[in-house]
Design a protein around this motif. Structure first.
Motif, short mmCIF file in Angstrom:
data_model
loop_
_atom_site.label_atom_id
_atom_site.label_comp_id
_atom_site.label_asym_id
_atom_site.label_seq_id
_atom_site.Cartn_x
_atom_site.Cartn_y
_atom_site.Cartn_z
N SER A 267 0.84 -1.28 0.09
CA SER A 267 0.00 0.03 0.05
C SER A 267 0.91 1.33 -0.01
N SER A 268 2.00 0.95 0.28
CA SER A 268 2.99 2.37 0.13
C SER A 268 3.19 2.97 -1.15
N ASP A 269 2.71 2.32 -2.35
CA ASP A 269 2.37 2.84 -3.63
C ASP A 269 1.62 1.97 -3.98
N LYS A 270 0.14 2.59 -4.14
CA LYS A 270 -1.19 1.74 -4.51
C LYS A 270 -1.02 1.25 -5.97
N SER A 271 -0.58 1.94 -6.68
CA SER A 271 -0.55 1.66 -8.31
C SER A 271 0.58 0.69 -8.54
N GLY A 272 1.75 0.90 -7.78
CA GLY A 272 2.91 0.22 -8.02
C GLY A 272 2.48 -1.21 -7.49
N GLY A 273 1.85 -1.19 -6.15
CA GLY A 273 1.54 -2.41 -5.38
C GLY A 273 0.49 -3.25 -6.31
N GLU A 274 -0.47 -2.67 -6.72
CA GLU A 274 -1.51 -3.42 -7.20
C GLU A 274 -0.94 -3.99 -8.78
N THR A 275 0.11 -3.45 -9.35
CA THR A 275 0.84 -4.09 -10.26
C THR A 275 1.83 -5.43 -9.93
N ILE A 276 2.35 -5.23 -8.68
CA ILE A 276 3.03 -6.36 -8.08
C ILE A 276 2.31 -7.47 -7.93
N LYS A 277 1.01 -7.47 -7.51
CA LYS A 277 -0.15 -8.36 -7.16
C LYS A 277 -0.64 -9.14 -8.35
N LYS A 278 -0.46 -8.30 -9.52
CA LYS A 278 -1.00 -8.94 -10.84
C LYS A 278 0.17 -9.70 -11.37
N GLU A 279 1.38 -9.27 -11.22
CA GLU A 279 2.52 -9.81 -11.61
C GLU A 279 2.68 -11.49 -10.91
N VAL A 280 2.46 -11.21 -9.57
CA VAL A 280 2.71 -12.42 -9.01
C VAL A 280 1.56 -13.36 -8.82
N GLY A 281 0.37 -12.72 -9.18
CA GLY A 281 -0.99 -13.39 -9.17
C GLY A 281 -1.66 -13.73 -7.81
N PRO A 295 11.99 11.64 -0.15
CA PRO A 295 12.11 12.15 1.00
C PRO A 295 11.06 11.77 2.07
N GLU A 296 10.08 11.14 1.53
CA GLU A 296 8.98 10.60 2.41
C GLU A 296 8.95 8.94 2.43
N GLY A 297 9.97 8.32 1.95
CA GLY A 297 10.39 7.17 2.08
C GLY A 297 10.07 6.44 0.66
N VAL A 298 8.99 5.33 0.64
CA VAL A 298 8.76 4.92 -0.64
C VAL A 298 8.09 5.60 -1.60
N THR A 299 8.73 5.99 -2.78
CA THR A 299 7.97 7.02 -3.89
C THR A 299 7.10 6.16 -4.80
N LYS A 300 7.98 5.07 -5.30
CA LYS A 300 7.20 4.32 -6.27
C LYS A 300 7.74 2.87 -6.14
N ILE A 301 6.87 1.81 -6.20
CA ILE A 301 7.19 0.56 -6.23
C ILE A 301 7.15 -0.08 -7.75
N LEU A 302 8.38 -0.27 -8.18
CA LEU A 302 8.55 -0.62 -9.71
C LEU A 302 8.07 -2.06 -10.25
N SER A 303 7.86 -2.25 -11.30
CA SER A 303 7.32 -3.41 -11.81
C SER A 303 8.42 -4.50 -11.77
N LEU A 304 8.08 -5.87 -11.50
CA LEU A 304 9.24 -6.79 -11.62
C LEU A 304 9.77 -6.86 -13.04
N GLY A 305 9.26 -6.37 -14.02
CA GLY A 305 9.68 -6.49 -15.60
C GLY A 305 9.42 -7.75 -16.17
N LYS A 306 10.09 -8.03 -17.34
CA LYS A 306 9.85 -9.18 -17.92
C LYS A 306 10.70 -10.48 -17.51
N LEU A 307 10.19 -11.43 -16.96
CA LEU A 307 10.66 -12.47 -16.22
C LEU A 307 10.85 -13.47 -17.34
N THR A 308 12.12 -14.43 -17.23
CA THR A 308 11.97 -15.65 -17.98
C THR A 308 11.30 -16.75 -17.21
N ASP A 309 10.86 -17.96 -18.03
CA ASP A 309 10.07 -18.92 -17.34
C ASP A 309 10.64 -19.70 -16.02
#
Length: 338
Positions: A267-281, A295-309
């Motif tokens: 929830s520290s970055d709702k948009s990025g957090g939702e992306t992670i949840k979708k990526e990990v299923g 300065p406030e701590g977490v600014t953005k949670i980044l995508s895991l990107g393209k993963l190999t199988d």
């Protein structure tokens, strides 16, 4: 701009070298050390070092924890009992209960004396102790998901080092950028070698890649075994903790573009957090992912990107373990325990 840093568990195997490294950090103007024993001596020793930070050691009597925490900008928690050889479930449970209780009590102190500080949790098991800190903060009405971090940097440091070893040039290690995601124990540790800034040899066998992955995941066991009952990964963990602390301090100062993997509440970055949840299923509350700091701590949670199988399979194996560990931490905190 400089800051007050606090180390809780400063007299221990991780705490002492971590405190030494923070004393040497020019962004630290004041270093407060807290532990149940020996902190005045550790502080006196460090205070002779010719760097600007003023060092004071505190013990539990006379509101020592409160005094250490007052005015803190960043709090690092390496406190706890170290791992020992063997994988007996009873031993693991005992270790969890001891460290969970220690972290709960320290988190209560932070929530009441330094609720706006950035909190960096090193105490094992991180996958459970971070949720403990969060639940304590929630109960005190001061929870800010942007300010609570599980330190997973040692996994990154190991991946950097091991890649450099494979490439035959350890001088490359610190310049290698390789994300390690998931959590901070065993199969929850997922190194994304396909995204490394320094590629492994083109003829690197899949069996070798699997062995390299396992070595990152269980690097702690390698150290515990080598120390033969005399401790766990203390020096490398102190180095990793100081590395992550420096990134947080630089971000607090206003430096832009600082990214590091860390175990956070999504929830520290709702948009990025939702992306992670979708990526990990999985609708999971915590995950270690590359995080942009500010300065406030977490600014953005980044995508895991393209993963190999194979990396997708590792994430799939990590999630159930993470769910159990997170729930263990959450359920440890009940109204009767605060």
């Amino acid at each position: 701009m400089s800051f007050k840093a606090v180390v809780l568990g400063a007299a221990g195997g991780i705490g002492q070298p971590l405190s030494l490294l923070l004393k040497n950090n020019p962004l630290v103007k004041e270093l407060a050390l807290y532990d149940i024993v020996n902190t005045p001596g550790v502080a006196a020793d460090l205070s002779h070092i010719s760097t600007p930070a003023k060092v004071v050691g505190y013990l539990p009597p006379d509101d020592g924890l409160k005094k250490a925490l007052t005015g803190a900008d960043i709090v690092v928690i390496p406190a706890g009992v170290p791992r020992k050889p063997g994988r007996c479930s009873d031993r693991r449970d005992d270790l969890f209960k001891i460290n969970a209780g220690i972290v709960r009590d320290l988190a209560t102190g932070i929530a009441t004396s330094a609720p706006k500080a950035a909190v960096l949790v090193i105490s094992n098991p991180v996958n459970s102790t971070v949720p403990i800190v969060v639940e304590v903060f929630k109960k005190h009405g001061v929870f800010d998901p942007k300010k609570i971090f599980g330190v997973t940097t040692l996994d990154v440091v190991r991946a950097q080092t091991f890649i450099a070893e494979v490439l035959g040039d350890l001088s490359l290690a610190s310049s290698i950028n390789v994300p390690v995601v998931g959590g901070h124990s065993g199969v929850t540790i997922v190194p994304l070698f396909s995204q490394s800034s320094h590629a492994l040899p083109s003829n690197y066998a899949s069996s070798d890649l699997q062995a390299l992955t396992t070595r990152v995941q269980f690097g702690g066991d390698e150290v515990v075994k080598a120390k033969d009952g005399a401790g766990s990964a203390t020096l490398s963990m102190a180095y990793a903790g100081a590395e992550f602390a420096e990134k947080v301090l630089r971000a607090l100062k206003g430096e832009k573009g600082i990214v590091a993997p860390t175990f956070v509440h999504l929830s520290s970055d709702k948009s990025g957090g939702e992306t992670i949840k979708k990526e990990v299923g999985k609708d999971i509350d915590y995950f270690s992912a590359p995080v942009e700091l500010g300065p406030e701590g977490v600014t953005k949670i980044l995508s895991l990107g393209k993963l190999t199988d194979s990396e997708k399979a590792l994430v799939e194996a990590a999630v159930p373990e993470l769910v159990v560990s997170i729930e263990k931490g959450v359920s440890f905190i009940a109204p009767s325990k605060l």
